[in-house]
Design a protein around this motif. Structure first.
Motif, PDB file in Angstrom:
ATOM      1  N   PHE A  99      -3.569   6.831   6.429  1.00 18.14           N
ATOM      2  CA  PHE A  99      -2.897   6.643   7.707  1.00 18.14           C
ATOM      3  C   PHE A  99      -1.444   7.103   7.694  1.00 18.14           C
ATOM      4  N   GLN A 100      -0.959   7.572   6.553  1.00 20.45           N
ATOM      5  CA  GLN A 100       0.443   7.969   6.440  1.00 20.45           C
ATOM      6  C   GLN A 100       0.617   9.462   6.688  1.00 20.45           C
ATOM      7  N   GLY A 101       1.862   9.822   7.013  1.00 19.05           N
ATOM      8  CA  GLY A 101       2.154  11.220   7.286  1.00 19.05           C
ATOM      9  C   GLY A 101       3.637  11.496   7.186  1.00 19.05           C
ATOM     10  N   GLU A 102       4.038  12.567   7.821  1.00 14.01           N
ATOM     11  CA  GLU A 102       5.400  13.091   7.738  1.00 14.01           C
ATOM     12  C   GLU A 102       6.483  12.058   8.054  1.00 14.01           C
ATOM     13  N   LYS A 103       6.273  11.246   9.069  1.00 13.69           N
ATOM     14  CA  LYS A 103       7.305  10.301   9.492  1.00 13.69           C
ATOM     15  C   LYS A 103       7.150   8.900   8.897  1.00 13.69           C
ATOM     16  N   THR A 104       6.170   8.717   8.004  1.00 12.56           N
ATOM     17  CA  THR A 104       6.006   7.417   7.370  1.00 12.56           C
ATOM     18  C   THR A 104       7.210   7.162   6.459  1.00 12.56           C
ATOM     19  N   GLU A 105       7.862   6.042   6.685  1.00 15.10           N
ATOM     20  CA  GLU A 105       9.124   5.728   6.013  1.00 15.10           C
ATOM     21  C   GLU A 105       8.937   5.465   4.511  1.00 15.10           C
ATOM     22  N   GLN A 110       9.724   1.892   3.328  1.00 11.42           N
ATOM     23  CA  GLN A 110       8.687   0.915   3.614  1.00 11.42           C
ATOM     24  C   GLN A 110       7.508   1.082   2.654  1.00 11.42           C
ATOM     25  N   LYS A 111       7.183   2.335   2.309  1.00 12.21           N
ATOM     26  CA  LYS A 111       6.116   2.577   1.341  1.00 12.21           C
ATOM     27  C   LYS A 111       6.480   1.977  -0.009  1.00 12.21           C
ATOM     28  N   GLU A 112       7.743   2.107  -0.417  1.00  9.97           N
ATOM     29  CA  GLU A 112       8.207   1.529  -1.686  1.00  9.97           C
ATOM     30  C   GLU A 112       8.148   0.011  -1.647  1.00  9.97           C
ATOM     31  N   LEU A 113       8.521  -0.581  -0.511  1.00 12.86           N
ATOM     32  CA  LEU A 113       8.457  -2.028  -0.357  1.00 12.86           C
ATOM     33  C   LEU A 113       7.023  -2.516  -0.577  1.00 12.86           C
ATOM     34  N   GLN A 128       2.500  -8.462  -7.164  1.00 16.62           N
ATOM     35  CA  GLN A 128       1.545  -9.419  -6.619  1.00 16.62           C
ATOM     36  C   GLN A 128       2.215 -10.397  -5.653  1.00 16.62           C
ATOM     37  N   GLN A 129       3.005  -9.841  -4.750  1.00 14.58           N
ATOM     38  CA  GLN A 129       3.738 -10.625  -3.759  1.00 14.58           C
ATOM     39  C   GLN A 129       3.266 -10.266  -2.352  1.00 14.58           C
ATOM     40  N   PRO A 130       3.352 -11.206  -1.421  1.00 16.52           N
ATOM     41  CA  PRO A 130       3.051 -10.862  -0.029  1.00 16.52           C
ATOM     42  C   PRO A 130       4.126  -9.937   0.535  1.00 16.52           C
ATOM     43  N   PHE A 131       3.797  -9.228   1.594  1.00 21.88           N
ATOM     44  CA  PHE A 131       4.784  -8.374   2.257  1.00 21.88           C
ATOM     45  C   PHE A 131       4.554  -8.378   3.750  1.00 21.88           C
ATOM     46  N   ASP A 132       5.587  -8.019   4.478  1.00 25.29           N
ATOM     47  CA  ASP A 132       5.551  -7.991   5.942  1.00 25.29           C
ATOM     48  C   ASP A 132       6.501  -6.875   6.364  1.00 25.29           C
ATOM     49  N   TYR A 183      -0.410   7.081  11.235  1.00 18.47           N
ATOM     50  CA  TYR A 183      -0.989   8.141  12.058  1.00 18.47           C
ATOM     51  C   TYR A 183      -2.446   7.850  12.378  1.00 18.47           C
ATOM     52  N   LYS A 184      -2.816   8.178  13.604  1.00 14.06           N
ATOM     53  CA  LYS A 184      -4.196   8.045  14.057  1.00 14.06           C
ATOM     54  C   LYS A 184      -5.001   9.262  13.597  1.00 14.06           C
ATOM     55  N   LYS A 185      -6.294   9.188  13.749  1.00 11.41           N
ATOM     56  CA  LYS A 185      -7.179  10.283  13.379  1.00 11.41           C
ATOM     57  C   LYS A 185      -6.810  11.569  14.105  1.00 11.41           C
ATOM     58  N   ASP A 186      -6.344  11.449  15.358  1.00 11.98           N
ATOM     59  CA  ASP A 186      -5.986  12.640  16.130  1.00 11.98           C
ATOM     60  C   ASP A 186      -4.590  13.174  15.806  1.00 11.98           C
ATOM     61  N   GLY A 187      -3.901  12.540  14.843  1.00 10.29           N
ATOM     62  CA  GLY A 187      -2.595  13.033  14.404  1.00 10.29           C
ATOM     63  C   GLY A 187      -1.402  12.403  15.096  1.00 10.29           C
ATOM     64  N   THR A 188      -1.635  11.593  16.130  1.00 10.30           N
ATOM     65  CA  THR A 188      -0.503  10.953  16.802  1.00 10.30           C
ATOM     66  C   THR A 188      -0.008   9.771  15.960  1.00 10.30           C
ATOM     67  N   SER A 189       1.298   9.560  16.021  1.00 10.55           N
ATOM     68  CA  SER A 189       1.886   8.478  15.231  1.00 10.55           C
ATOM     69  C   SER A 189       1.971   7.198  16.055  1.00 10.55           C
ATOM     70  N   TYR A 190       2.064   6.094  15.357  1.00 12.17           N
ATOM     71  CA  TYR A 190       2.267   4.785  15.984  1.00 12.17           C
ATOM     72  C   TYR A 190       2.960   3.885  14.978  1.00 12.17           C
ATOM     73  N   LYS A 191       3.625   2.875  15.467  1.00 15.37           N
ATOM     74  CA  LYS A 191       4.256   1.888  14.599  1.00 15.37           C
ATOM     75  C   LYS A 191       3.216   0.819  14.280  1.00 15.37           C
ATOM     76  N   CYS A 192       3.090   0.506  13.006  1.00 16.03           N
ATOM     77  CA  CYS A 192       2.090  -0.444  12.542  1.00 16.03           C
ATOM     78  C   CYS A 192       2.774  -1.615  11.849  1.00 16.03           C
ATOM     79  N   HIS A 193       2.495  -2.827  12.327  1.00 11.48           N
ATOM     80  CA  HIS A 193       2.990  -4.041  11.688  1.00 11.48           C
ATOM     81  C   HIS A 193       1.940  -4.455  10.665  1.00 11.48           C
ATOM     82  N   ILE A 194       2.350  -4.527   9.401  1.00 13.00           N
ATOM     83  CA  ILE A 194       1.418  -4.852   8.314  1.00 13.00           C
ATOM     84  C   ILE A 194       1.905  -6.091   7.580  1.00 13.00           C
ATOM     85  N   GLN A 195       1.004  -7.053   7.443  1.00 15.82           N
ATOM     86  CA  GLN A 195       1.251  -8.218   6.615  1.00 15.82           C
ATOM     87  C   GLN A 195       0.218  -8.172   5.502  1.00 15.82           C
ATOM     88  N   GLY A 196       0.678  -8.163   4.255  1.00 20.06           N
ATOM     89  CA  GLY A 196      -0.224  -8.078   3.113  1.00 20.06           C
ATOM     90  C   GLY A 196      -0.115  -9.303   2.230  1.00 20.06           C
TER      91      GLY A 196
END
Length: 101
Positions: free
Chosen positions: A33-39, A42-45, A53-57, A63-76
């Motif tokens: 899901f990552q691409g040119e504008k993926t920060e 944030q990837k390092e975080l 082995q820590q949670p993250f937020d 990026y979507k399948k069609d190549g358009t970008s979107y902001k994604c809120h991820i809690q792991g």
């Protein structure tokens, strides 16, 4: 994801957010899901949280399948078995609405 960072489960809601059916992402890494504008920061975080082995937020550009970008809120979250051994990471993702400046 499993300990190799491969997606082992995705709800059908992944299609609504990304255009990929769950069957298309199983076995792939979330970097799909990552691409040119993926920060990078944030990837390092996320990477450091997984290694430690820590949670993250965080919010990052995906990026979507069609190549358009979107902001994604991820809690792991790390998941452990009854013996305290790390078995998986669970990520809850949703489209993030970021106010424009």
């Amino acid at each position: 994801t499993n300990l190799k960072s491969e997606i082992i489960y995705a709800s059908e809601n992944v299609f609504l957010m990304t255009g990929y059916h769950s069957i298309e992402v199983i076995g792939k890494k979330p970097t799909l899901f990552q691409g040119e504008k993926t920060e990078t920061i944030q990837k390092e975080l996320i990477k450091n949280a997984i290694v430690n082995q820590q949670p993250f937020d965080t919010i990052l550009t995906n990026y979507k399948k069609d190549g358009t970008s979107y902001k994604c809120h991820i809690q792991g979250f790390p998941m452990y078995n009854n013996y305290g051994k790390l078995t998986n990471f669970v990520a809850i993702e949703k489209a993030a609405w970021v106010a424009k400046k």
